[in-house]
Structure formats: C-alpha cells, structure tokens
Design a protein around this motif. Structure first.
Motif, short mmCIF file in Angstrom:
data_model
loop_
_atom_site.label_atom_id
_atom_site.label_comp_id
_atom_site.label_asym_id
_atom_site.label_seq_id
_atom_site.Cartn_x
_atom_site.Cartn_y
_atom_site.Cartn_z
N LEU A 222 0.99 -1.31 0.18
CA LEU A 222 -0.08 0.06 0.05
C LEU A 222 0.85 1.10 0.13
CD1 LEU A 222 -2.86 -1.02 2.61
CD2 LEU A 222 -2.96 -0.88 0.07
N GLN A 223 2.04 1.21 0.72
CA GLN A 223 2.86 2.24 0.69
C GLN A 223 3.44 2.47 -0.63
OE1 GLN A 223 6.13 2.04 3.45
NE2 GLN A 223 6.75 4.18 3.37
N ASN A 224 3.95 1.37 -1.36
CA ASN A 224 4.37 1.76 -2.90
C ASN A 224 3.28 2.09 -3.78
OD1 ASN A 224 4.84 0.16 -5.61
ND2 ASN A 224 6.80 0.85 -4.65
N LEU A 225 2.05 1.76 -3.45
CA LEU A 225 1.12 2.19 -4.25
C LEU A 225 0.63 3.76 -4.23
CD1 LEU A 225 -1.51 -0.98 -4.59
CD2 LEU A 225 0.11 -0.13 -6.47
N THR A 226 1.01 3.98 -2.88
CA THR A 226 0.33 5.28 -2.76
C THR A 226 1.29 6.46 -3.36
OG1 THR A 226 -0.41 4.75 -0.55
CG2 THR A 226 0.09 6.98 -0.96
#
Length: 341
Positions: A222-226
C-alpha cells in the motif's frame, strides 16, 4: 387517352416497383449506399424499374413503407446458411481469410450467446433483469442454463421471482430473426456492463489478494502504491478489511461473526492485541465463552506468530464472507460511535 395512361395507380406496389419506389423515397445518399450491395443483375433490374416508373401516389408509398416496417416488427422472412456466409465473404476476402472467419463462425455455433451469459455471475444477471421489463426477465431465464436460472432466482425479491415464474410459463415462441436481435442486444448489454465494471472488479480482486497478505507485506504494498498510483491506493484502502477493522463492526454483526468462530481461534487471534481492542471483541461473546477465553489469555502460553496471523485471517475472511451473504454489516456508521462512547 394519353391522360388516362399516366394516371397514378391506386394499387399497392409489388416486387421491383416497390423496391424502386422505396429507393426514390429515401433520396440519393441513402439509396446510393444501399445500391452498393446489389449485384450487377439486380442493379440492371432496379435501375430499369426506376427509369420506367410512372407517377406513384403518397398512399402507395405509405402502404409500401408500412409493409416494409411490419416485416421487421414480426421478423423478416430471411434465412441464412454457412454457405451463404461463405459466398458473401468470398466477394471481398481472400480464400485464406474466408477459411479463418468460417472456422470462427462454425465454432461459435456450438457455443451460443445464452451459454456465454450462463457463465456470468448470477448477481450480475439478477441486477440486469431487475432493471428490465418482467417479460424480458422471463425470456432471459428460459434461455440460460437451468442451474444459472435457479441461482438468479435466489437473488430476486419474492414478488419479482413469483411474477417472473408465472411469465416463464407463458413465454411463446419468437420469430427466429426477432430472437436473433434480442439475443445480441442482451449479450451486448452484458458485455457493456462487464466492461464498465472491469476496473472496479480489478480493484476488488487486488483488494482480496492484499487482504490475505501478512500485515507487513500489506503495508509495504500500500505504501508503494500510494507513491506510484495514489488514486488506486485510495480505492484499495476503501475495499480492504483487516483484523483491526473488527472493532468497527456494529455490535450485532460482531456477535454474529464470533458466534461462528471456534474459541481456540479467538484466543490465538487476540494474543498480542491491546486491552481496549480485546475488551471490545470479548464483549461480543457469551459469558461462558468469554470467561474461558480470558483464562486462556491470562495463562499466556506462547503461540507462533504464524498461528496468530492465520487465526486473524480466518476471522477476517469469515467476516467478508458473511458480509457478502448479507448476514452482517461491515460499516457501523453512527452505531459504532455510539457504542465506543
């Protein structure tokens, strides 16, 4: 005598005279586009009829147009065979290309439109027919596979289901050409709806995958996608449901959920949780079960992190499954706030 010879006839137009009159009524642009599909012999006959045409009354034109429209309303008297298709394609395609297309055509004959629709989710079919006239719903359900129809019926309200079933008993045969139009219209509607919902389905599938990841892996994804796809990350976050979200369930939903969870899994899942979270979960349990679980947690026997994560995943998967069946709600709204206060 000469005047009598050119007096407009009141008799209905027939055969090539009717074709000629309709073409003249359409005007040059439309008539020109249609005449491109005539073969040389047909062109000679029709153009000769146009050149020899006497005066035609407006009533004759009206009758010809009405008859023409009526044929399409009831199904034109047309039929086709694979050899007709082959002959048509041969006019403008190479032999190899014709063979390739014919393979697709003949293969499609063994896999009807209704077979393909029968493979669509019953939820999608139910949503579609609820928006259509009950007669359309009845027709669709008489054409799809029985197993599919039965599943769709289960998703319909009682009054709708009963009405559709009565109509299914009285569905009459439909002219082949009209049925062909209906089939392709229904099929196109489904394909458009599926295409329209493709993005949402993709996010839902990805959210389901992320839900089953370890918490650290989930956070990293999720951090990467954000950073790379912020809009998609927001959509995914709204679709995710984790063990921590159990505290946000309405009390009634939490009770329903934990009634179905074995006590030993609850013990494992609650290990390592903070006291406030643990108290909310325990409040959803019956008195006897709650005491037993509290004793187990107080004993503090060690458990592997893997077992703890599997127990938590089992509970969240069960919550999602029950929500999908409509047995619980995942979002409590104001009820949550009232409960926490």
């Amino acid at each position: 005598m000469a005047a009598a010879a050119i007096r407009p006839s009141s008799r209905p137009l027939q055969g090539v005279d009717r074709v000629a009159a309709l073409l003249m009524t359409m005007g040059k642009p439309m008539a020109g586009r249609l005449m491109k599909y005539f073969n040389p012999d047909e062109l000679k006959i029709v153009t000769r009829a146009i050149a020899d045409m006497r005066s035609v009354t407006s009533s004759q034109i009206e009758v010809a147009v009405e008859e023409f429209a009526a044929q399409f309303a009831t199904g034109a008297n047309l039929s086709g065979t694979p050899s007709d298709v082959h002959g048509l394609l041969s006019e403008f395609m190479s032999a190899d290309r014709v063979a390739e297309v014919m393979n697709d055509v003949l293969g499609a004959a063994n896999h009807s439109i209704w077979d393909r629709i029968s493979g669509v989710s019953e939820n999608v079919i139910a949503s579609y027919i609820l928006k259509e006239h009950p007669q359309v719903a009845a027709l669709v359900l008489t054409k799809v596979k029985p197993a599919c129809a039965a599943k769709v019926m289960a998703h319909l309200p009682d009054h709708v289901r009963n009405g559709v079933m009565r109509r299914m008993l009285t569905v009459k045969p439909i002219v082949d050409e009209t049925m062909y139009i209906i089939e392709h219209t229904v099929h196109d509607d489904f394909m458009m709806n599926l295409a329209r919902n493709a993005a949402a389905d993709t996010h839902a599938r990805i959210a389901d995958i992320i839900n089953k990841m370890e918490r650290n892996d989930m956070d990293n994804v999720l951090q990467n996608l954000t950073l790379t796809r912020p809009k998609s990350a927001e959509i995914l976050k709204s679709l995710l449901f984790t063990f921590d979200d159990l505290i946000g369930l309405p009390p009634r939903s939490r009770t329903t959920l934990f009634d179905k969870v074995p006590p030993d899994k609850v013990v494992l899942a609650l290990k390592g949780t903070d006291p406030d979270f643990r108290d909310v979960i325990l409040s959803s349990l019956g008195t006897r079960v709650r005491r037993m679980i509290e004793q187990e947690l107080t004993a503090g026997e060690p458990s592997s992190q893997r077992d703890v994560q599997e127990a938590r995943r089992l509970i969240t998967d069960l919550a999602l499954d029950l929500a999908g069946k409509g047995e619980i709600e995942l979002n409590s709204g104001d009820e949550e706030d009232a409960y926490l206060r």
